[in-house]
Design an enzyme around this catalytic site. Structure first.
Site, PDB file in Angstrom:
ATOM      1  N   ASN A 131       2.279   1.430   4.367  1.00  0.00           N
ATOM      2  CA  ASN A 131       2.570   0.142   5.047  1.00  0.00           C
ATOM      3  C   ASN A 131       2.258   0.191   6.549  1.00  0.00           C
ATOM      4  O   ASN A 131       2.962  -0.413   7.366  1.00  0.00           O
ATOM      5  CB  ASN A 131       4.030  -0.294   4.797  1.00  0.00           C
ATOM      6  CG  ASN A 131       4.355  -1.714   5.246  1.00  0.00           C
ATOM      7  OD1 ASN A 131       5.434  -1.979   5.758  1.00  0.00           O
ATOM      8  ND2 ASN A 131       3.431  -2.644   5.074  1.00  0.00           N
TER       9      ASN A 131
ATOM     10  N   ASP B 219      -8.297   3.832   1.075  1.00  0.00           N
ATOM     11  CA  ASP B 219      -7.296   4.247   2.055  1.00  0.00           C
ATOM     12  C   ASP B 219      -8.016   4.677   3.335  1.00  0.00           C
ATOM     13  O   ASP B 219      -8.747   5.674   3.330  1.00  0.00           O
ATOM     14  CB  ASP B 219      -6.501   5.407   1.440  1.00  0.00           C
ATOM     15  CG  ASP B 219      -5.498   6.009   2.397  1.00  0.00           C
ATOM     16  OD1 ASP B 219      -5.456   5.590   3.570  1.00  0.00           O
ATOM     17  OD2 ASP B 219      -4.763   6.900   1.958  1.00  0.00           O
TER      18      ASP B 219
ATOM     19  N   CYS C 188      -1.539   0.699   7.357  1.00  0.00           N
ATOM     20  CA  CYS C 188      -2.985   0.410   7.464  1.00  0.00           C
ATOM     21  C   CYS C 188      -3.379  -0.842   6.686  1.00  0.00           C
ATOM     22  O   CYS C 188      -3.714  -1.870   7.281  1.00  0.00           O
ATOM     23  CB  CYS C 188      -3.813   1.595   6.955  1.00  0.00           C
ATOM     24  SG  CYS C 188      -3.514   3.148   7.833  1.00  0.00           S
ATOM     25  N   ARG C 189      -3.368  -0.775   5.350  1.00  0.00           N
ATOM     26  CA  ARG C 189      -3.955  -1.832   4.526  1.00  0.00           C
ATOM     27  C   ARG C 189      -3.047  -3.046   4.324  1.00  0.00           C
ATOM     28  O   ARG C 189      -3.472  -4.184   4.563  1.00  0.00           O
ATOM     29  CB  ARG C 189      -4.353  -1.265   3.152  1.00  0.00           C
ATOM     30  CG  ARG C 189      -5.504  -0.291   3.200  1.00  0.00           C
ATOM     31  CD  ARG C 189      -5.633   0.508   1.904  1.00  0.00           C
ATOM     32  NE  ARG C 189      -4.509   1.424   1.727  1.00  0.00           N
ATOM     33  CZ  ARG C 189      -4.319   2.195   0.681  1.00  0.00           C
ATOM     34  NH1 ARG C 189      -5.177   2.135  -0.336  1.00  0.00           N
ATOM     35  NH2 ARG C 189      -3.286   3.021   0.627  1.00  0.00           N
ATOM     36  N   SER C 190      -1.798  -2.808   3.851  1.00  0.00           N
ATOM     37  CA  SER C 190      -0.973  -3.983   3.518  1.00  0.00           C
ATOM     38  C   SER C 190      -0.573  -4.812   4.742  1.00  0.00           C
ATOM     39  O   SER C 190      -0.477  -6.049   4.612  1.00  0.00           O
ATOM     40  CB  SER C 190       0.251  -3.601   2.667  1.00  0.00           C
ATOM     41  OG  SER C 190       1.085  -2.701   3.326  1.00  0.00           O
TER      42      SER C 190
ATOM     43  N   CYS D 130       0.871  -1.188   0.000  1.00  0.00           N
ATOM     44  CA  CYS D 130       0.000   0.000   0.000  1.00  0.00           C
ATOM     45  C   CYS D 130       0.900   1.228   0.000  1.00  0.00           C
ATOM     46  O   CYS D 130       2.077   1.137  -0.385  1.00  0.00           O
ATOM     47  CB  CYS D 130      -0.977  -0.031   1.169  1.00  0.00           C
ATOM     48  SG  CYS D 130      -0.216  -0.056   2.799  1.00  0.00           S
TER      49      CYS D 130
END
Ligand code: 4NP
Length: 154
Positions: A12, A124, A14-16, A9
């Protein structure tokens, strides 16, 4: 030979990291953790060395995953050699990854695996309240199930 998978993301945090822990625990649940090397990284270096966002840590914990090991890092050139598959969370991450001009056939978009996509992007959640992180979790959960099944066919 392991299958090496990198989730990417922007920051690095939140999402990934959530994608990394969901996929790690998914392959463990199938008894196949020895067959994979799994990591995550960001296209930006804003948060290098930091823990995951506190709401990613919380959403992971609520769903029974432990994300405390995570420390953010930026994508490196070497990643394009090491990883078999590099899974971008959104189309901006994907085009940023393609700027490296290396092994672009390895770069995949997470929501191409979502059986119920309403967008190309895993949104996001950085500035969102907790329900934004829960939404990301649910998107990742259903996308990773299909990603895993597609990997088995490759
Ligand atoms: P991520 O979320 O890419 O899912 O880790 C973000 C983290 C940090 C920023 C943006 C998005 N930031 O602008 O610092």
């Amino acid at each position: 030979m392991k299958t090496n998978v990198l989730f990417v993301c922007l920051g690095n945090i939140c999402r990934s990291p959530l994608a990394e822990i969901i996929f790690t625990d998914y392959v463990k649940s199938k008894g196949r953790e020895d067959e994979f090397y799994i990591d995550s990284a960001g296209t930006a270096d804003y948060h290098t060395g930091e823990k995951a966002h506190h709401l990613s840590l919380k959403i992971a914990r609520v769903h029974g995953h432990d994300l405390n090991f995570h420390r953010a890092r930026q994508v490196e050139h070497h990643d394009f050699e090491l990883f078999d598959w590099i899974v971008a969370m959104d189309s901006t991450n994907m085009s940023d990854l393609k700027h490296y001009k290396k092994h672009t056939h390895k770069i995949l978009l997470m929501r191409d695996f979502d059986p119920a996509p309403d967008s190309l992007n895993v949104p996001d959640p950085y500035m969102m309240p907790e329900n934004g992180f829960e939404n990301v979790y649910q998107i990742l959960l259903r996308s990773i199930d299909r990603f895993y099944n597609e990997l088995l066919k490759k």
